[in-house]
Design an enzyme around this catalytic site. Structure first.
Site, PDB file in Angstrom:
ATOM      1  N   LYS B  19      24.870  36.196  16.664  1.00 26.28           N
ATOM      2  CA  LYS B  19      24.596  34.966  17.406  1.00 26.28           C
ATOM      3  C   LYS B  19      25.037  35.129  18.850  1.00 26.28           C
ATOM      4  CE  LYS B  19      23.411  30.667  16.083  1.00 26.28           C
ATOM      5  NZ  LYS B  19      22.327  30.514  15.102  1.00 26.28           N
ATOM      6  N   THR B  64      23.884  33.544  10.972  1.00 23.68           N
ATOM      7  CA  THR B  64      24.422  33.479  12.345  1.00 23.68           C
ATOM      8  C   THR B  64      24.925  32.072  12.650  1.00 23.68           C
ATOM      9  OG1 THR B  64      22.270  32.968  13.365  1.00 23.68           O
ATOM     10  CG2 THR B  64      22.835  35.302  13.090  1.00 23.68           C
ATOM     11  N   ASP B  65      24.393  31.082  11.943  1.00 26.85           N
ATOM     12  CA  ASP B  65      24.905  29.720  12.097  1.00 26.85           C
ATOM     13  C   ASP B  65      26.372  29.634  11.670  1.00 26.85           C
ATOM     14  OD1 ASP B  65      24.096  26.799  12.607  1.00 26.85           O
ATOM     15  OD2 ASP B  65      25.045  26.695  10.628  1.00 26.85           O
ATOM     16  N   PHE B 165      26.615  54.471  56.936  1.00 28.99           N
ATOM     17  CA  PHE B 165      25.899  55.387  56.042  1.00 28.99           C
ATOM     18  C   PHE B 165      25.159  56.380  56.942  1.00 28.99           C
ATOM     19  CE2 PHE B 165      22.240  56.274  53.014  1.00 28.99           C
ATOM     20  CZ  PHE B 165      23.006  57.062  52.163  1.00 28.99           C
ATOM     21  N   ARG B 182      27.225  48.594  59.447  1.00 25.04           N
ATOM     22  CA  ARG B 182      26.242  47.786  58.735  1.00 25.04           C
ATOM     23  C   ARG B 182      26.974  46.746  57.892  1.00 25.04           C
ATOM     24  NH1 ARG B 182      24.129  51.426  53.522  1.00 25.04           N
ATOM     25  NH2 ARG B 182      26.216  51.824  52.671  1.00 25.04           N
ATOM     26  N   GLN B 225      28.927  54.426  47.081  1.00 27.02           N
ATOM     27  CA  GLN B 225      29.609  55.311  46.134  1.00 27.02           C
ATOM     28  C   GLN B 225      31.062  55.571  46.560  1.00 27.02           C
ATOM     29  OE1 GLN B 225      26.453  55.654  47.247  1.00 27.02           O
ATOM     30  NE2 GLN B 225      25.246  57.076  46.010  1.00 27.02           N
ATOM     31  N   ASN B 251      23.590  47.122  45.952  1.00 22.83           N
ATOM     32  CA  ASN B 251      23.679  47.087  47.414  1.00 22.83           C
ATOM     33  C   ASN B 251      22.712  46.011  47.916  1.00 22.83           C
ATOM     34  OD1 ASN B 251      24.087  47.662  50.086  1.00 22.83           O
ATOM     35  ND2 ASN B 251      23.424  49.802  50.000  1.00 22.83           N
ATOM     36  N   HIS B 253      20.973  44.491  50.502  1.00 16.59           N
ATOM     37  CA  HIS B 253      20.665  44.891  51.869  1.00 16.59           C
ATOM     38  C   HIS B 253      20.503  43.701  52.808  1.00 16.59           C
ATOM     39  CE1 HIS B 253      20.112  48.792  50.098  1.00 16.59           C
ATOM     40  NE2 HIS B 253      19.101  48.393  49.364  1.00 16.59           N
TER      41      HIS B 253
END
Lengths: 298, 298, 298, 298
Positions: B19, B64-65, B165, B182, B225, B251, B253
């Site tokens: 569930k 699942t109940d 970068f 950046r 990284q 990332n 941007h």
């Protein structure tokens, strides 16, 4: 704060990087008619990227922006093709100039568009989105070969008969009653692999999809698991090229409304669809005596 | 249509059921003040469920109940506790009366609520949602033991300096320029494991979170990284009980807008946040010389 | 197919066009620290655009792409400012060279970012998203003047005491029981107008927000409506410049779980938060004897 | 803090309350086949609710929970019917025993399900979701009468030819170039009213939808506005019962990718679909010489 006996040195474990959410609409124009392909691509690289992590040396890192550009350029260079082939071509492309990469994963998801009809005739260049169902394909490659998975997602189906759930285990927290007639609603997610990469992707996909739908509709269901297995069996039978299939079937519960309080009966007619919670049933069905194999790269 | 040489027999592979989306708001009332815990629980069972799939025999299937009911009953029975302990308790509970189950996974996700202040004083019973950040915990158990993972998700952070970068690989599709300044924006997702299940979950979590944030803010980033690794190292150093940590850092941007067309400069001031595409960087950082171990069940 | 007596001529009614979803991240850099503003802008024009609709004549249509460019250029030209001022400036800008436009609506929505602390000190350039709460501002202008609305949205709050609902009307479909102690959870959406456009937007906003939160927390609630009115009254009292306030308060129901079935009591401790259905309560509270007025354009 | 000359008295302005997100799945069972109707209902009351706001007196407040119950009971009592009739019946129902209510709004949204075909035959009880398109209906009633609106939403369409945008106005921020061939993609939202409430809702809806689609596909578009008007005209012509129609057409931009950088041409073949920003075009087209009228309540 160093603690005695605790090694504070860190090492890099499994890692990957890439670009996701690369959106592409490709229009193929012939005098007769236009065709469209609406896909979203994700690319991930694994390999020898220790230096970028530990010393910030980027000389072996192809920018993810370049991955995105390559998607558009390859889409332009290659004729109409299935998403399975496109995923495979992207894997092959990226291995060429990236010696530090050892594994590449490409996932492609396709939205469906159906051609409009005007006055009973298929239109030259007008389309309608054909629901939330997605076609999916993935290629997972190493230097030794590539494996292809095809699939579909968000295929929402429901049957209002032919489904029960009874004779189950009970414990002190069980309040659910046996039922022999309930709504069975689910969003089919299926992924299957081929033993060979050179199959007819479009034909296999069409057969697999129809087999899954037919089995869902026709099966006398004792549980979601029971139908999941029947669907997997049917797909394997319909597509000999298929090696195994993984099905994910959320159980979208529909609760019967108690109308007796208002002097009304409710003979399985009025239900509340529940978004939460939901059952989640997942399983793999595999062809007997066959194992998935990596084929040689093209 | 049987094809010669194709085995049409099907066999069941790995499968699970359970569930998901079990929503729970727990209010603890003391004379001094109320406390709230807002969690969503997911439970999955693996085990000997061949018969339910292949013959529709439900006698070993706990509904699942019932799993859902057990979540509410255990929440009532147990005093205030961390989500890691609650996940672990659910695993232990379900193993007791389900002899056919061999593996149980419980995932708990917690929304944060902060106490309101009125007139400078913490309020007795009024709360405000504290953002989209989630606490996560998972317990994965077998008959032999249980492993605990803690984590956080959707912790959205950004730095507007200290990130570049450059010096990356280039091929024919590379158009990205080097940059030494950046925006670096991401949604932190972190999951870490402990070598022992009896750690102080709340304290470890607080230390891990602060170490991740501090490292993100302070790191002189050469790439996502590079910062990912620094964050992992910092978390391992701050929490000796942590064995390894997996970080997932999209990332997000931000594109510099070209304003020269309008006779204006743009010295890293005006950006467009892009939802798609996004980079996706994932990695594991592991403590040297340590291996995750399954502890004996409580 | 013309039907006798049916007029088949069509005429253009009210119409508008513009650009939505213009995303902007603005970074202001001082030696001491960076500041960020993360907004989404929507612009709509109304005016004499009959010809573009009926004959495809675009000569009076400023492209929505130009509207987007203007947002970025104005953001660059103007110093740090509140979103109310920015909305107003955009309205003024677009009226200058668009003689065919008679009404302009600009809506700005701002995401919050809070400065990170590292080692107890506010960081120079690192930020964390401060939840899903949004600041909103709108400017609605004609050639005669502009009206400003400020607001907030998605401010999720909850109180676990001090809320009841009893003594209500009953009909044959009423099954709800009286309660004097329930969870009251809602997502506050508030929009308020000023009698004058030259108020101190930041100060008024801060006072309005605090008054709404305090009133929510402290009110002895007989219903959502009852608290809505108290919140509106409190905001009008705290901000003399405010003329009226519209509050939208969905009632996010929390159902008490029946645990008696399991031999457990549940004294308002264990609840299920329900996503659907939800109550929806909306109301305007207005200052006595005052009417909103359009001020002269700047 | 009372300020001299500021009236601190507050008065209640326009207000409403009700229930939203009432989910209903209705199954109609005949020996031949099952039919399903999947709707979401929202109800709002306006009236004399001063006391509930200002003094917490609930005696005239019908609980929203009762509104929900009434939806289920009426769904059970009434035979198969269109959502327009159901909305109208709910308005009529709630006026009966709620003397303090002066206005009632009921909005119904229907998800489509199409019958599955198995072996070329329509299946008895298995269905597939037919996309994200929704049917909508609303009834707005007073003690004097009720007005019905029908509509559709999220009907996603695209044409890859027959659309241009040129000859538009330019200012200093305009960088967009003229184009005579672009992708035109939008999500149609349409709402229309009838002059009389006793029209054949299903037939009118089918005709309106087809007219909108045909006009979209066939129109030689100079702008979104131009096509919007043509679509509105076509709908009014196809459905004489329709008085006016309001169309909302977001312009889902597709940007041509610059492939020249890679030595490739791109003759309107490779595009990036953009989620943000988007144009937003809205307009009403009205039948000449006709005015919407409120009809007498049933």
């Amino acid at each position: 704060p160093p603690i005695e006996g605790v090694d504070v040195s860190a090492t890099l474990g499994r890692n990957s990087y890439g670009k996701s959410g690369v959106r592409l609409m490709k229009v193929t124009r012939t005098p007769d008619r236009h065709e469209v392909r609406d896909v979203t691509v994700a690319i991930q690289f694994e390999g020898d990227f220790e230096a970028v992590h530990t010393s910030g040396d980027n000389q072996h890192v192809l920018p993810t922006d370049t991955m995105k550009n390559a998607v558009y350029a390859l889409a332009r260079r290659r004729p109409r093709e299935e998403i399975e082939s496109f995923a495979r071509a992207l894997v092959a492309h990226f291995f060429v100039d990236n010696p530090h990469v050892s594994r590449i994963a490409v996932d492609v998801m396709e939205n469906g568009w159906e051609r409009m009809s005007v006055g009973g005739w298929p239109h030259h260049h007008a389309f309608m989105r054909s629901g939330e169902e997605k076609r999916t394909a993935s290629a997972r490659g190493t230097r030794d070969g590539v494996a292809i998975e095809a699939g579909l997602a968000d295929l929402v189906v429901m049957k209002t008969s032919g489904s029960g759930f009874s004779g189950f285990m009970r414990d002190g927290y069980t309040t659910l009653a046996d039922t022999t007639d309930r709504i069975f609603a689910t969003d089919i997610r299926a992924n299957w692999s081929y033993g060979n990469v050179d199959v007819s992707y479009a034909l296999c996909r069409a057969r697999a999809r129809q087999a899954l739908l037919d089995a869902f509709a026709e099966h006398d269901s004792h549980s979601v698991q029971h139908t999941l297995y029947a669907m997997g069996e049917a797909a394997l039978e319909a597509v000999p090229e298929m090696v195994e299939i993984r099905l994910t079937l959320p159980n979208r519960h529909h609760l019967l409304v108690d109308l007796e309080r208002f002097g009304l009966d409710n003979q399985n007619e009025i239900f509340v669809p529940m978004a939460e919670p939901f059952g989640l049933i997942e399983g793999v069905v595999r062809r007997g005596g066959v194992r998935p194999t990596l084929s040689v790269m093209p």
